[in-house]
Design an enzyme around this catalytic site. Structure first.
Site, mmCIF file in Angstrom:
data_model
loop_
_atom_site.group_PDB
_atom_site.id
_atom_site.type_symbol
_atom_site.label_atom_id
_atom_site.label_comp_id
_atom_site.label_asym_id
_atom_site.label_seq_id
_atom_site.Cartn_x
_atom_site.Cartn_y
_atom_site.Cartn_z
ATOM 1 N N ASP A 106 6.164 9.259 8.458
ATOM 2 C CA ASP A 106 5.800 8.887 7.308
ATOM 3 C C ASP A 106 6.032 7.496 7.027
ATOM 4 O OD1 ASP A 106 5.273 11.632 6.862
ATOM 5 O OD2 ASP A 106 7.360 12.204 6.064
ATOM 6 N N LYS A 107 5.379 6.897 5.931
ATOM 7 C CA LYS A 107 5.531 5.408 5.494
ATOM 8 C C LYS A 107 6.977 4.816 5.422
ATOM 9 C CE LYS A 107 3.829 2.175 2.116
ATOM 10 N NZ LYS A 107 3.249 2.062 0.712
#
Length: 239
Positions: A106-107
């Site tokens: 995830d970012k």
């Protein structure tokens, strides 16, 4: 295979940067078939010519393997119209057509990302039946309990009804931090597992992917080529 420049070969095999290669070639530290290399742009056939770099044979591989310590805010993609991607973090001498992240973080999740151009191997490593372990350090909003450890070992039922495969949860004495080991990688899986326990992830870092660790790249944004031992371990992983 087509010929390539000597400095490019040294760069993509992880011997040194192409800038460093020029200096070392001028100093006589690189030989091709027993003869001191003439220049950085000398053409070589990687799979036929014998190239020696500072006394060590240069091993050329068909594929590239890079491990990155991903910083927060960087997306695991080959391109993005808004944010920096993991490929944007590669220095010019490590870039190669066809590279992509093997799996996604995830970012806002940090830590280990494998970057390669070996699509077949990536597909095998990510296949559910491969059971490649992924290990994470985490912090949570609320302390977890021994009963939560048991739930992880049994498989957590997510909000959408999916039951995860058994996972291992190792808690620090505070209960709100520790390590999680998974063998699958569903979308936002750890976040959703904690939400199913009425909790929330506040920090997540991947520290291991199969046999790969963050050894040698302790800082966010650091990266390196895989060693021959690491590549062999990945390639020999049973599907």
């Amino acid at each position: 295979m087509a010929q390539m420049r000597l400095d490019k070969l040294l760069g993509i095999t992880g011997c040194c940067s192409r800038t460093e290669a020029k200096k070392l070639i001028r100093s006589g530290a690189v030989t091709v078939n027993g003869i001191a290399a003439a220049s950085a742009d000398q053409k070589v056939e990687p799979q036929q010519d014998t190239v020696i770099f500072c006394g060590t044979p240069v091993v050329y591989r068909q594929y590239t393997y890079i491990v990155l310590n991903k910083p927060e805010g960087v997306v695991s993609a080959t391109e993005d119209g808004k944010d920096r991607t993991v490929l944007d973090l590669l220095p010019a001498d490590m870039r190669r057509a066809g590279l992509f992240p093997c799996g996604r973080l995830d970012k806002n999740t940090v830590g280990l990302v494998l970057i390669t151009d070996n699509g077949a191997l990536a597909h095998r490593l990510l296949a559910p039946k491969s059971h490649v372990e992924k290990e994470y350090r985490f912090r949570s909003k609320f302390p977890l309990t021994p009963s939560d450890v048991d739930l992880f070992e049994q498989g957590v039922v997510l909000e959408d009804g999916y039951e995860t495969k058994p996972a291992r949860l190792f808690l620090e004495p505070s209960g709100d931090a520790g390590r999680i080991v998974l063998v699958e990688g569903k979308y936002h899986q750890i976040k959703r597992m904690l939400e199913a326990l009425h909790n929330k992830i506040t920090h997540l870092e991947r520290i291991r992917f199969g046999p790969l660790t963050l050894d040698g790249i302790p800082n966010r944004g650091d990266l390196r080529y895989l060693t021959e031992t690491e590549i062999a371990a990945l390639e020999s992983h049973e599907a």
